[in-house]
Design an enzyme around this catalytic site. Sequence first.
Site, PDB file in Angstrom:
ATOM      1  CD1 TRP A  22      -3.027   1.265   0.641  1.00  0.00           C
ATOM      2  CD2 TRP A  22      -1.759   2.277   2.164  1.00  0.00           C
ATOM      3  NE1 TRP A  22      -3.658   2.433   1.007  1.00  0.00           N
ATOM      4  CE2 TRP A  22      -2.906   3.076   1.935  1.00  0.00           C
ATOM      5  CE3 TRP A  22      -0.799   2.714   3.090  1.00  0.00           C
ATOM      6  CZ2 TRP A  22      -3.128   4.285   2.596  1.00  0.00           C
ATOM      7  CZ3 TRP A  22      -1.013   3.920   3.742  1.00  0.00           C
ATOM      8  CH2 TRP A  22      -2.164   4.688   3.494  1.00  0.00           C
ATOM      9  CB  SER A  82       2.354  -5.272   2.565  1.00  0.00           C
ATOM     10  OG  SER A  82       1.551  -4.658   3.550  1.00  0.00           O
ATOM     11  CG  LEU A  83      -2.808  -3.998  -0.955  1.00  0.00           C
ATOM     12  CD1 LEU A  83      -3.981  -3.316  -0.243  1.00  0.00           C
ATOM     13  CD2 LEU A  83      -2.458  -3.185  -2.194  1.00  0.00           C
ATOM     14  CG  PHE A 144       0.788   2.777   6.516  1.00  0.00           C
ATOM     15  CD1 PHE A 144      -0.271   2.089   7.089  1.00  0.00           C
ATOM     16  CD2 PHE A 144       1.564   2.118   5.573  1.00  0.00           C
ATOM     17  CE1 PHE A 144      -0.558   0.778   6.732  1.00  0.00           C
ATOM     18  CE2 PHE A 144       1.286   0.808   5.209  1.00  0.00           C
ATOM     19  CZ  PHE A 144       0.215   0.141   5.795  1.00  0.00           C
ATOM     20  CB  ALA A 146       6.530   5.818  11.373  1.00  0.00           C
ATOM     21  CG  LEU A 147       2.498   0.469  12.138  1.00  0.00           C
ATOM     22  CD1 LEU A 147       2.825   0.507  13.619  1.00  0.00           C
ATOM     23  CD2 LEU A 147       0.996   0.580  11.940  1.00  0.00           C
ATOM     24  CG  ASP A 208       5.559  -7.283   9.804  1.00  0.00           C
ATOM     25  OD1 ASP A 208       5.059  -6.177  10.075  1.00  0.00           O
ATOM     26  OD2 ASP A 208       5.352  -7.884   8.736  1.00  0.00           O
ATOM     27  CG  HIS A 236       5.353  -4.516   7.004  1.00  0.00           C
ATOM     28  ND1 HIS A 236       4.593  -5.674   7.085  1.00  0.00           N
ATOM     29  CD2 HIS A 236       4.793  -3.790   5.998  1.00  0.00           C
ATOM     30  CE1 HIS A 236       3.632  -5.638   6.186  1.00  0.00           C
ATOM     31  NE2 HIS A 236       3.720  -4.514   5.505  1.00  0.00           N
TER      32      HIS A 236
END
Length: 259
Positions: A22, A82-83, A144, A146-147, A208, A236
Amino acid sequence: MNDTLYIEQTGEGSPLVLLHGWAMHGGVFALLVERLRERHRLFVVDLPGHGRSRDSAVPLAPEACVEAIAARVPRAPWCGWSLGGLIALHAAATRPDVVPGLAMLCASPRFVRGDGWRYGMSPEVFRDFAAGLRNDYRGTLDRFIALEAFGSDDARGELRTLRAEVFSRGEPAAHVLADGLELLETADLRDALSKLAVPSLWIAGRRDRLVDPRAMREAADAAPDAAFAVVEHGGHAPFLTHADEVAALLDGFLQGLPA
Protein backbone atom coordinates in the site's frame (compact mmCIF):
# COMPACT_ATOMS: atom_id res chain seq x y z
CA MET A 1 -7.18 7.29 -17.55
CA ASN A 2 -6.38 3.90 -19.09
CA ASP A 3 -6.93 0.24 -18.40
CA THR A 4 -3.27 -0.78 -18.35
CA LEU A 5 -0.65 -1.02 -15.60
CA TYR A 6 3.01 -0.08 -15.61
CA ILE A 7 5.10 -3.25 -15.45
CA GLU A 8 8.87 -2.98 -15.57
CA GLN A 9 10.74 -5.98 -16.98
CA THR A 10 14.36 -6.64 -16.12
CA GLY A 11 16.81 -9.52 -15.73
CA GLU A 12 17.40 -12.94 -17.29
CA GLY A 13 16.29 -16.42 -16.32
CA SER A 14 13.16 -17.92 -14.83
CA PRO A 15 10.32 -15.40 -14.45
CA LEU A 16 8.97 -13.85 -11.25
CA VAL A 17 6.25 -11.23 -10.74
CA LEU A 18 6.74 -8.75 -7.87
CA LEU A 19 3.84 -6.84 -6.28
CA HIS A 20 4.39 -3.99 -3.82
CA GLY A 21 2.40 -2.84 -0.80
CA TRP A 22 0.00 0.00 0.00
CA ALA A 23 1.11 3.54 -0.95
CA MET A 24 4.35 2.28 -2.52
CA HIS A 25 5.36 1.21 -6.06
CA GLY A 26 7.63 -1.30 -7.74
CA GLY A 27 10.70 0.86 -7.16
CA VAL A 28 10.69 -0.13 -3.50
CA PHE A 29 12.06 -3.54 -4.59
CA ALA A 30 15.28 -2.07 -6.05
CA LEU A 31 17.64 -3.89 -3.67
CA LEU A 32 15.85 -7.19 -4.16
CA VAL A 33 15.76 -6.75 -7.95
CA GLU A 34 19.49 -6.09 -7.93
CA ARG A 35 20.09 -9.46 -6.24
CA LEU A 36 17.67 -11.49 -8.36
CA ARG A 37 18.04 -10.07 -11.87
CA GLU A 38 21.03 -12.23 -12.87
CA ARG A 39 19.01 -15.42 -12.34
CA HIS A 40 15.43 -14.29 -12.89
CA ARG A 41 13.41 -12.30 -15.40
CA LEU A 42 11.48 -9.95 -13.16
CA PHE A 43 8.14 -8.30 -13.85
CA VAL A 44 7.86 -5.47 -11.33
CA VAL A 45 4.32 -4.10 -11.18
CA ASP A 46 3.03 -0.69 -10.15
CA LEU A 47 -0.47 -1.43 -8.82
CA PRO A 48 -3.41 0.81 -9.84
CA GLY A 49 -3.21 4.36 -8.51
CA HIS A 50 0.41 3.86 -7.44
CA GLY A 51 3.67 4.96 -9.06
CA ARG A 52 3.57 5.00 -12.85
CA SER A 53 0.14 3.35 -12.79
CA ARG A 54 -1.28 6.39 -11.02
CA ASP A 55 -3.73 7.12 -13.85
CA SER A 56 -4.77 3.53 -14.45
CA ALA A 57 -8.52 2.89 -14.44
CA VAL A 58 -8.03 -0.67 -13.20
CA PRO A 59 -9.77 -0.99 -9.80
CA LEU A 60 -7.56 -1.79 -6.81
CA ALA A 61 -9.33 -5.09 -6.23
CA PRO A 62 -7.86 -8.61 -6.36
CA GLU A 63 -9.70 -9.96 -9.41
CA ALA A 64 -9.34 -6.79 -11.48
CA CYS A 65 -5.63 -6.51 -10.71
CA VAL A 66 -4.96 -10.18 -11.39
CA GLU A 67 -6.77 -10.01 -14.71
CA ALA A 68 -4.82 -6.91 -15.80
CA ILE A 69 -1.44 -8.31 -14.72
CA ALA A 70 -1.97 -11.86 -16.01
CA ALA A 71 -2.71 -10.44 -19.45
CA ARG A 72 0.74 -8.83 -19.54
CA VAL A 73 3.12 -11.35 -17.98
CA PRO A 74 4.12 -14.93 -18.86
CA ARG A 75 3.37 -17.99 -16.74
CA ALA A 76 5.34 -17.20 -13.58
CA PRO A 77 5.32 -17.43 -9.78
CA TRP A 78 4.03 -14.28 -8.08
CA CYS A 79 5.54 -12.66 -4.98
CA GLY A 80 3.41 -10.15 -3.07
CA TRP A 81 4.50 -7.88 -0.23
CA SER A 82 1.88 -6.69 2.26
CA LEU A 83 -1.19 -5.56 0.28
CA GLY A 84 0.42 -7.05 -2.84
CA GLY A 85 0.17 -10.41 -1.11
CA LEU A 86 -3.63 -10.30 -1.33
CA ILE A 87 -3.34 -9.88 -5.10
CA ALA A 88 -0.74 -12.64 -5.42
CA LEU A 89 -2.73 -15.06 -3.24
CA HIS A 90 -5.87 -14.47 -5.29
CA ALA A 91 -3.87 -15.07 -8.49
CA ALA A 92 -2.42 -18.36 -7.27
CA ALA A 93 -5.79 -19.53 -5.95
CA THR A 94 -7.76 -18.72 -9.10
CA ARG A 95 -5.18 -19.24 -11.87
CA PRO A 96 -2.82 -22.07 -10.87
CA ASP A 97 -2.23 -22.80 -14.56
CA VAL A 98 -0.51 -19.42 -15.04
CA VAL A 99 0.77 -18.84 -11.47
CA PRO A 100 2.70 -22.02 -10.61
CA GLY A 101 4.08 -20.73 -7.31
CA LEU A 102 3.27 -18.16 -4.62
CA ALA A 103 5.60 -16.21 -2.33
CA MET A 104 3.98 -14.17 0.43
CA LEU A 105 6.29 -11.52 1.85
CA CYS A 106 5.05 -10.10 5.15
CA ALA A 107 1.49 -10.69 3.96
CA SER A 108 -1.45 -12.74 5.17
CA PRO A 109 -4.88 -13.74 3.83
CA ARG A 110 -6.58 -11.45 6.36
CA PHE A 111 -5.01 -8.32 7.82
CA VAL A 112 -7.45 -7.57 10.67
CA ARG A 113 -8.29 -9.78 13.63
CA GLY A 114 -11.74 -11.20 14.21
CA ASP A 115 -13.92 -14.10 13.05
CA GLY A 116 -11.45 -16.56 14.51
CA TRP A 117 -8.35 -14.82 13.11
CA ARG A 118 -6.27 -14.09 16.20
CA TYR A 119 -3.20 -12.27 15.02
CA GLY A 120 -4.44 -9.46 12.77
CA MET A 121 -4.41 -5.74 13.42
CA SER A 122 -7.29 -3.88 15.02
CA PRO A 123 -9.90 -2.69 12.47
CA GLU A 124 -9.82 0.69 14.24
CA VAL A 125 -6.25 1.21 13.04
CA PHE A 126 -7.37 1.13 9.40
CA ARG A 127 -10.32 3.39 10.15
CA ASP A 128 -7.98 5.88 11.82
CA PHE A 129 -5.74 5.86 8.75
CA ALA A 130 -8.76 6.33 6.48
CA ALA A 131 -9.89 9.34 8.50
CA GLY A 132 -6.34 10.67 8.49
CA LEU A 133 -6.15 10.48 4.70
CA ARG A 134 -9.03 12.94 4.49
CA ASN A 135 -7.54 15.35 7.03
CA ASP A 136 -3.76 15.05 6.71
CA TYR A 137 -2.74 13.11 3.61
CA ARG A 138 1.05 13.32 3.91
CA GLY A 139 1.09 13.02 7.68
CA THR A 140 -1.01 9.86 7.52
CA LEU A 141 1.28 8.28 4.95
CA ASP A 142 4.26 9.11 7.14
CA ARG A 143 2.59 7.48 10.15
CA PHE A 144 1.97 4.32 8.16
CA ILE A 145 5.55 4.25 6.88
CA ALA A 146 6.85 4.66 10.42
CA LEU A 147 4.74 1.67 11.48
CA GLU A 148 6.20 -0.37 8.60
CA ALA A 149 9.75 0.41 9.74
CA PHE A 150 9.11 -0.01 13.47
CA GLY A 151 10.74 -3.08 14.97
CA SER A 152 13.41 -3.59 12.31
CA ASP A 153 16.99 -3.75 13.54
CA ASP A 154 17.67 -0.86 11.15
CA ALA A 155 14.41 1.02 11.62
CA ARG A 156 16.02 4.40 10.96
CA GLY A 157 17.53 3.29 7.64
CA GLU A 158 14.35 1.50 6.60
CA LEU A 159 12.26 4.56 7.44
CA ARG A 160 14.59 6.78 5.44
CA THR A 161 14.35 4.50 2.40
CA LEU A 162 10.56 4.20 2.55
CA ARG A 163 10.14 7.96 2.94
CA ALA A 164 12.40 8.55 -0.05
CA GLU A 165 10.52 6.01 -2.17
CA VAL A 166 6.90 6.85 -1.43
CA PHE A 167 6.72 9.93 -3.69
CA SER A 168 9.63 9.14 -6.01
CA ARG A 169 7.22 8.21 -8.83
CA GLY A 170 4.69 10.92 -7.98
CA GLU A 171 1.97 10.99 -5.34
CA PRO A 172 -0.32 7.97 -5.24
CA ALA A 173 -3.96 8.78 -5.99
CA ALA A 174 -5.80 9.64 -2.75
CA HIS A 175 -9.00 7.76 -3.65
CA VAL A 176 -6.98 4.63 -4.45
CA LEU A 177 -5.18 4.85 -1.10
CA ALA A 178 -8.62 4.87 0.55
CA ASP A 179 -9.61 1.86 -1.57
CA GLY A 180 -6.43 0.10 -0.48
CA LEU A 181 -7.13 0.67 3.21
CA GLU A 182 -10.64 -0.68 2.74
CA LEU A 183 -9.22 -3.75 0.98
CA LEU A 184 -6.76 -4.34 3.83
CA GLU A 185 -9.57 -3.98 6.36
CA THR A 186 -12.17 -6.16 4.65
CA ALA A 187 -10.36 -8.80 2.58
CA ASP A 188 -10.49 -12.35 3.90
CA LEU A 189 -8.90 -14.97 1.66
CA ARG A 190 -8.52 -17.69 4.28
CA ASP A 191 -10.83 -20.00 2.35
CA ALA A 192 -8.34 -20.00 -0.52
CA LEU A 193 -5.55 -21.51 1.59
CA SER A 194 -6.73 -25.12 1.79
CA LYS A 195 -7.53 -25.06 -1.94
CA LEU A 196 -4.15 -23.76 -3.09
CA ALA A 197 -2.94 -26.07 -5.86
CA VAL A 198 0.56 -24.57 -6.10
CA PRO A 199 3.54 -24.54 -3.72
CA SER A 200 3.83 -21.47 -1.52
CA LEU A 201 6.50 -19.77 0.58
CA TRP A 202 5.60 -17.49 3.48
CA ILE A 203 8.39 -15.11 4.54
CA ALA A 204 7.78 -13.23 7.79
CA GLY A 205 9.76 -10.56 9.60
CA ARG A 206 10.20 -11.51 13.26
CA ARG A 207 9.82 -7.85 14.29
CA ASP A 208 6.99 -7.00 11.91
CA ARG A 209 4.39 -4.79 13.65
CA LEU A 210 1.87 -4.85 10.79
CA VAL A 211 1.69 -8.56 9.90
CA ASP A 212 2.29 -10.83 12.88
CA PRO A 213 4.63 -13.74 12.03
CA ARG A 214 2.19 -16.02 13.87
CA ALA A 215 -0.52 -15.08 11.37
CA MET A 216 1.76 -16.08 8.52
CA ARG A 217 2.66 -19.37 10.18
CA GLU A 218 -1.03 -20.11 10.70
CA ALA A 219 -1.71 -19.36 7.03
CA ALA A 220 1.18 -21.55 5.90
CA ASP A 221 -0.09 -24.39 8.10
CA ALA A 222 -3.46 -24.18 6.35
CA ALA A 223 -1.99 -24.46 2.84
CA PRO A 224 -1.21 -27.96 1.48
CA ASP A 225 2.28 -27.42 0.06
CA ALA A 226 3.70 -24.49 2.00
CA ALA A 227 6.99 -23.52 3.60
CA PHE A 228 7.40 -20.89 6.31
CA ALA A 229 10.53 -18.81 6.94
CA VAL A 230 11.38 -15.97 9.31
CA VAL A 231 13.86 -13.14 8.83
CA GLU A 232 14.94 -12.96 12.46
CA HIS A 233 15.80 -9.25 12.62
CA GLY A 234 13.44 -8.07 9.88
CA GLY A 235 10.46 -5.76 10.22
CA HIS A 236 7.65 -5.30 7.74
CA ALA A 237 9.99 -4.65 4.81
CA PRO A 238 12.86 -7.13 5.27
CA PHE A 239 13.86 -6.84 1.61
CA LEU A 240 15.20 -3.39 2.47
CA THR A 241 17.30 -4.38 5.48
CA HIS A 242 18.00 -8.06 4.73
CA ALA A 243 17.88 -8.19 0.93
CA ASP A 244 20.46 -11.00 0.68
CA GLU A 245 18.47 -13.23 3.03
CA VAL A 246 15.15 -12.58 1.30
CA ALA A 247 16.72 -13.13 -2.12
CA ALA A 248 18.24 -16.43 -0.97
CA LEU A 249 14.87 -17.62 0.36
CA LEU A 250 13.16 -16.73 -2.92
CA ASP A 251 15.94 -18.33 -4.96
CA GLY A 252 15.65 -21.60 -3.06
CA PHE A 253 11.88 -21.62 -3.43
CA LEU A 254 11.91 -20.83 -7.15
CA GLN A 255 14.57 -23.46 -7.87
CA GLY A 256 12.43 -26.10 -6.16
CA LEU A 257 9.30 -25.44 -8.22
CA PRO A 258 8.30 -27.99 -10.86
CA ALA A 259 9.30 -26.96 -14.38
